[in-house]
Design a protein around this motif. Structure first.
Motif, PDB file in Angstrom:
ATOM      1  N   GLY A  11       1.542  61.415 -27.127  1.00 23.12           N
ATOM      2  CA  GLY A  11       0.104  61.231 -27.000  1.00 23.12           C
ATOM      3  C   GLY A  11      -0.174  60.182 -25.953  1.00 23.12           C
ATOM      4  N   PRO A  12      -1.464  60.018 -25.618  1.00 17.18           N
ATOM      5  CA  PRO A  12      -1.833  59.107 -24.534  1.00 17.18           C
ATOM      6  C   PRO A  12      -1.679  57.637 -24.922  1.00 17.18           C
ATOM      7  CG  PRO A  12      -3.801  59.952 -25.596  1.00 17.18           C
ATOM      8  CD  PRO A  12      -2.633  60.677 -26.217  1.00 17.18           C
ATOM      9  N   GLY A  82       6.437  57.005 -24.555  1.00 16.14           N
ATOM     10  CA  GLY A  82       5.379  56.563 -23.650  1.00 16.14           C
ATOM     11  C   GLY A  82       4.458  57.740 -23.350  1.00 16.14           C
ATOM     12  N   GLY A  83       3.220  57.457 -22.993  1.00 17.67           N
ATOM     13  CA  GLY A  83       2.231  58.505 -22.743  1.00 17.67           C
ATOM     14  C   GLY A  83       2.652  59.532 -21.704  1.00 17.67           C
ATOM     15  N   GLY A  84       3.442  59.112 -20.708  1.00 19.63           N
ATOM     16  CA  GLY A  84       3.827  60.010 -19.626  1.00 19.63           C
ATOM     17  C   GLY A  84       5.146  60.731 -19.835  1.00 19.63           C
ATOM     18  N   ALA A  85       5.824  60.450 -20.940  1.00 22.37           N
ATOM     19  CA  ALA A  85       7.143  61.065 -21.188  1.00 22.37           C
ATOM     20  C   ALA A  85       7.044  62.593 -21.192  1.00 22.37           C
ATOM     21  CB  ALA A  85       7.724  60.573 -22.509  1.00 22.37           C
ATOM     22  N   ILE A  86       5.889  63.089 -21.592  1.00 21.50           N
ATOM     23  CA  ILE A  86       5.665  64.530 -21.730  1.00 21.50           C
ATOM     24  C   ILE A  86       5.718  65.254 -20.377  1.00 21.50           C
ATOM     25  CG2 ILE A  86       3.133  64.609 -21.460  1.00 21.50           C
ATOM     26  CD1 ILE A  86       5.061  66.185 -24.378  1.00 21.50           C
ATOM     27  N   MET A  87       5.562  64.518 -19.283  1.00 19.24           N
ATOM     28  CA  MET A  87       5.474  65.142 -17.960  1.00 19.24           C
ATOM     29  C   MET A  87       6.773  65.793 -17.499  1.00 19.24           C
ATOM     30  SD  MET A  87       2.375  64.839 -17.015  1.00 19.24           S
ATOM     31  CE  MET A  87       2.483  65.238 -15.271  1.00 19.24           C
ATOM     32  N   ARG A  88       7.911  65.250 -17.919  1.00 20.24           N
ATOM     33  CA  ARG A  88       9.186  65.795 -17.438  1.00 20.24           C
ATOM     34  C   ARG A  88       9.666  66.925 -18.345  1.00 20.24           C
ATOM     35  NH1 ARG A  88      13.310  61.350 -15.194  1.00 20.24           N
ATOM     36  NH2 ARG A  88      13.572  62.826 -13.498  1.00 20.24           N
ATOM     37  N   PRO A  89       9.953  68.088 -17.770  1.00 22.10           N
ATOM     38  CA  PRO A  89      10.413  69.228 -18.570  1.00 22.10           C
ATOM     39  C   PRO A  89      11.647  68.889 -19.416  1.00 22.10           C
ATOM     40  CG  PRO A  89      10.017  69.890 -16.286  1.00 22.10           C
ATOM     41  CD  PRO A  89       9.831  68.413 -16.345  1.00 22.10           C
ATOM     42  N   VAL A 101       7.611  67.328 -33.588  1.00 19.09           N
ATOM     43  CA  VAL A 101       6.815  66.608 -32.595  1.00 19.09           C
ATOM     44  C   VAL A 101       5.367  66.518 -33.078  1.00 19.09           C
ATOM     45  CG1 VAL A 101       6.058  66.524 -30.185  1.00 19.09           C
ATOM     46  CG2 VAL A 101       8.325  67.460 -30.750  1.00 19.09           C
ATOM     47  N   ILE A 102       4.858  65.292 -33.125  1.00 17.55           N
ATOM     48  CA  ILE A 102       3.491  65.051 -33.588  1.00 17.55           C
ATOM     49  C   ILE A 102       2.671  64.473 -32.431  1.00 17.55           C
ATOM     50  CG2 ILE A 102       2.029  63.813 -35.236  1.00 17.55           C
ATOM     51  CD1 ILE A 102       4.538  63.713 -37.086  1.00 17.55           C
ATOM     52  N   TYR A 103       1.601  65.183 -32.092  1.00 15.77           N
ATOM     53  CA  TYR A 103       0.685  64.739 -31.031  1.00 15.77           C
ATOM     54  C   TYR A 103      -0.421  63.915 -31.677  1.00 15.77           C
ATOM     55  CZ  TYR A 103      -3.047  65.352 -27.430  1.00 15.77           C
ATOM     56  OH  TYR A 103      -4.058  65.177 -26.511  1.00 15.77           O
ATOM     57  N   LEU A 104      -0.452  62.620 -31.373  1.00 12.96           N
ATOM     58  CA  LEU A 104      -1.531  61.764 -31.832  1.00 12.96           C
ATOM     59  C   LEU A 104      -2.643  61.838 -30.799  1.00 12.96           C
ATOM     60  CD1 LEU A 104       0.405  58.641 -33.189  1.00 12.96           C
ATOM     61  CD2 LEU A 104      -0.354  60.680 -34.431  1.00 12.96           C
ATOM     62  N   HIS A 105      -3.701  62.528 -31.170  1.00 16.47           N
ATOM     63  CA  HIS A 105      -4.811  62.812 -30.258  1.00 16.47           C
ATOM     64  C   HIS A 105      -5.888  61.754 -30.445  1.00 16.47           C
ATOM     65  CE1 HIS A 105      -8.505  64.740 -28.896  1.00 16.47           C
ATOM     66  NE2 HIS A 105      -7.738  65.531 -28.160  1.00 16.47           N
ATOM     67  N   THR A 106      -6.429  61.249 -29.351  1.00 16.99           N
ATOM     68  CA  THR A 106      -7.504  60.267 -29.433  1.00 16.99           C
ATOM     69  C   THR A 106      -8.475  60.463 -28.270  1.00 16.99           C
ATOM     70  OG1 THR A 106      -7.973  57.919 -29.790  1.00 16.99           O
ATOM     71  CG2 THR A 106      -6.322  58.437 -28.116  1.00 16.99           C
ATOM     72  N   ASN A 135      -8.144  61.479 -15.904  1.00 21.71           N
ATOM     73  CA  ASN A 135      -7.250  62.309 -15.084  1.00 21.71           C
ATOM     74  C   ASN A 135      -5.922  62.568 -15.793  1.00 21.71           C
ATOM     75  OD1 ASN A 135      -9.192  62.395 -13.084  1.00 21.71           O
ATOM     76  ND2 ASN A 135      -8.261  60.766 -11.861  1.00 21.71           N
ATOM     77  N   LEU A 136      -5.359  61.523 -16.398  1.00 22.36           N
ATOM     78  CA  LEU A 136      -4.094  61.688 -17.129  1.00 22.36           C
ATOM     79  C   LEU A 136      -4.276  62.657 -18.289  1.00 22.36           C
ATOM     80  CD1 LEU A 136      -2.787  57.983 -17.265  1.00 22.36           C
ATOM     81  CD2 LEU A 136      -1.897  59.844 -15.836  1.00 22.36           C
ATOM     82  N   PHE A 137      -5.413  62.525 -19.000  1.00 18.37           N
ATOM     83  CA  PHE A 137      -5.673  63.405 -20.142  1.00 18.37           C
ATOM     84  C   PHE A 137      -5.727  64.865 -19.703  1.00 18.37           C
ATOM     85  CE2 PHE A 137      -8.386  65.694 -23.127  1.00 18.37           C
ATOM     86  CZ  PHE A 137      -7.761  65.397 -24.326  1.00 18.37           C
ATOM     87  N   ALA A 138      -6.422  65.115 -18.593  1.00 13.71           N
ATOM     88  CA  ALA A 138      -6.568  66.493 -18.100  1.00 13.71           C
ATOM     89  C   ALA A 138      -5.200  67.119 -17.815  1.00 13.71           C
ATOM     90  CB  ALA A 138      -7.431  66.513 -16.841  1.00 13.71           C
ATOM     91  N   ILE A 139      -4.289  66.343 -17.272  1.00 16.42           N
ATOM     92  CA  ILE A 139      -2.953  66.853 -16.932  1.00 16.42           C
ATOM     93  C   ILE A 139      -2.050  66.936 -18.162  1.00 16.42           C
ATOM     94  CG2 ILE A 139      -0.831  66.306 -15.640  1.00 16.42           C
ATOM     95  CD1 ILE A 139      -2.747  64.760 -13.648  1.00 16.42           C
ATOM     96  N   ARG A 140      -2.103  65.911 -19.007  1.00 21.04           N
ATOM     97  CA  ARG A 140      -1.116  65.793 -20.093  1.00 21.04           C
ATOM     98  C   ARG A 140      -1.494  66.495 -21.383  1.00 21.04           C
ATOM     99  NH1 ARG A 140       0.282  59.342 -19.262  1.00 21.04           N
ATOM    100  NH2 ARG A 140       1.368  59.566 -17.247  1.00 21.04           N
ATOM    101  N   ASP A 141      -2.797  66.592 -21.689  1.00 20.26           N
ATOM    102  CA  ASP A 141      -3.212  67.181 -22.973  1.00 20.26           C
ATOM    103  C   ASP A 141      -2.604  68.574 -23.207  1.00 20.26           C
ATOM    104  OD1 ASP A 141      -4.923  67.277 -25.464  1.00 20.26           O
ATOM    105  OD2 ASP A 141      -5.839  68.917 -24.328  1.00 20.26           O
ATOM    106  N   PRO A 142      -2.629  69.476 -22.215  1.00 23.50           N
ATOM    107  CA  PRO A 142      -2.020  70.798 -22.461  1.00 23.50           C
ATOM    108  C   PRO A 142      -0.512  70.704 -22.762  1.00 23.50           C
ATOM    109  CG  PRO A 142      -3.341  70.820 -20.437  1.00 23.50           C
ATOM    110  CD  PRO A 142      -3.266  69.395 -20.892  1.00 23.50           C
ATOM    111  N   LEU A 143       0.174  69.733 -22.160  1.00 20.49           N
ATOM    112  CA  LEU A 143       1.612  69.569 -22.401  1.00 20.49           C
ATOM    113  C   LEU A 143       1.869  68.999 -23.794  1.00 20.49           C
ATOM    114  CD1 LEU A 143       2.625  68.176 -18.891  1.00 20.49           C
ATOM    115  CD2 LEU A 143       2.941  70.505 -19.750  1.00 20.49           C
ATOM    116  N   TYR A 144       1.035  68.035 -24.209  1.00 21.57           N
ATOM    117  CA  TYR A 144       1.160  67.512 -25.581  1.00 21.57           C
ATOM    118  C   TYR A 144       0.986  68.658 -26.577  1.00 21.57           C
ATOM    119  CZ  TYR A 144       0.236  62.729 -23.719  1.00 21.57           C
ATOM    120  OH  TYR A 144       0.248  61.529 -23.043  1.00 21.57           O
ATOM    121  N   ARG A 145      -0.042  69.485 -26.352  1.00 19.70           N
ATOM    122  CA  ARG A 145      -0.351  70.577 -27.277  1.00 19.70           C
ATOM    123  C   ARG A 145       0.768  71.606 -27.327  1.00 19.70           C
ATOM    124  NH1 ARG A 145      -5.409  70.555 -29.216  1.00 19.70           N
ATOM    125  NH2 ARG A 145      -6.782  68.969 -28.334  1.00 19.70           N
ATOM    126  N   GLU A 146       1.316  71.919 -26.150  1.00 18.36           N
ATOM    127  CA  GLU A 146       2.379  72.923 -26.050  1.00 18.36           C
ATOM    128  C   GLU A 146       3.649  72.469 -26.777  1.00 18.36           C
ATOM    129  OE1 GLU A 146       5.343  73.398 -22.370  1.00 18.36           O
ATOM    130  OE2 GLU A 146       3.270  73.930 -21.857  1.00 18.36           O
TER     131      GLU A 146
END
Length: 173
Positions: A11-12, A82-89, A101-106, A135-146
Motif C-alpha cells: 500500500g501507499p 515500502g510503498g514502491g516495492a510493488i513497482m518491480r515485477p 498479500v494484504i493491500y492497505l488502502h487509504t 501520481n504515485l497512486f494512479a500508477i501503483r493502485d492497479p498493481l496493489y489490487r492485482e
C-alpha cells in the motif's frame, strides 16, 4: 490465532503498513519485519542517503534483495513493504508466490496527514507532496489490487480495528 505462512502488507506511504503490521504480527504470533527498516539495518545507511548516493534504482535493487531474502529465510513472517516495492515485477512475483498479500488502502488526505512531518520519505521532499501522492497512486493502485488477496480500507480506523478486521478475513481464506 496462529497463522502458518507469510503475510505481506502493501500500500501507499502512510497507509499504516508498519503500525498495523507490528500489531498483526503480535496477534498472529509471527515475527514482524519492515523492508525499509531492514534495508537501513543491512546497509548501515538511511533511505534518503541511499536515494542520494545510489538513486531510486539502487534503492529498488536493495529492496528486492531484502524482500526475497526475508520471505525465504525468515518465514512465516508479517512483512510491511515500502510503498514502491510493488513497482518491480520480481517483487510482485516473490510476494504473490509465498504469501497472503494484504493491500492497505487509504485516501490521499490520510497519506498527507500521516506523512506531513516525515523527512525519511525522499519522494515527498518537494513543493507539492499532494501531486506526488496522486501520481504515485494512479500508477501503483492497479498493481496493489492485482497482487492483493485482501483489500482493507484503513481510513479513519484505529490500527487495532484494522487488525481485527484482517484476522477475521484471514480465517475465511
Amino acid at each position: 490465532m496462529h497463522y502458518n505462512h507469510n503475510i505481506v502488507l502493501v500500500g501507499p506511504m502512510g497507509a499504516g503498513k508498519s503500525t498495523i503490521g507490528r500489531l498483526l504480527a503480535t496477534e498472529l504470533g509471527l515475527p514482524f519485519f519492515d523492508s525499509d527498516r531492514e534495508i537501513e539495518t543491512r546497509s548501515g545507511a538511511n533511505i534518503p542517503w541511499i536515494f542520494d548516493v545510489e538513486g531510486e534504482e539502487g534503492f529498488r535493487r536493495r529492496e528486492t534483495q531484502t524482500i526475497i531474502e526475508l520471505l525465504q529465510e525468515e518465514g512465516p513472517i508479517v512483512l510491511a513493504t515500502g510503498g514502491g516495492a510493488i513497482m518491480r515485477p520480481e517483487n510482485r512475483a516473490a510476494i504473490s508466490q509465498s504469501s497472503t498479500v494484504i493491500y492497505l488502502h487509504t485516501t490521499i488526505e490520510q497519506q498527507l496527514q500521516r506523512t506531513a512531518k516525515d523527512k525519511n520519505r525522499p519522494l515527498l521532499q518537494n513543493d507539492n507532496p499532494r501531486m506526488v501522492l496522486e501520481n504515485l497512486f494512479a500508477i501503483r493502485d492497479p498493481l496493489y489490487r492485482e497482487t492483493a488477496d485482501l483489500i482493507i480500507k484503513t481510513d479513519r480506523q484505529a490500527p487495532k480495528s484494522v487488525v481485527r478486521l484482517i484476522t477475521k478475513k484471514l480465517k475465511k481464506l
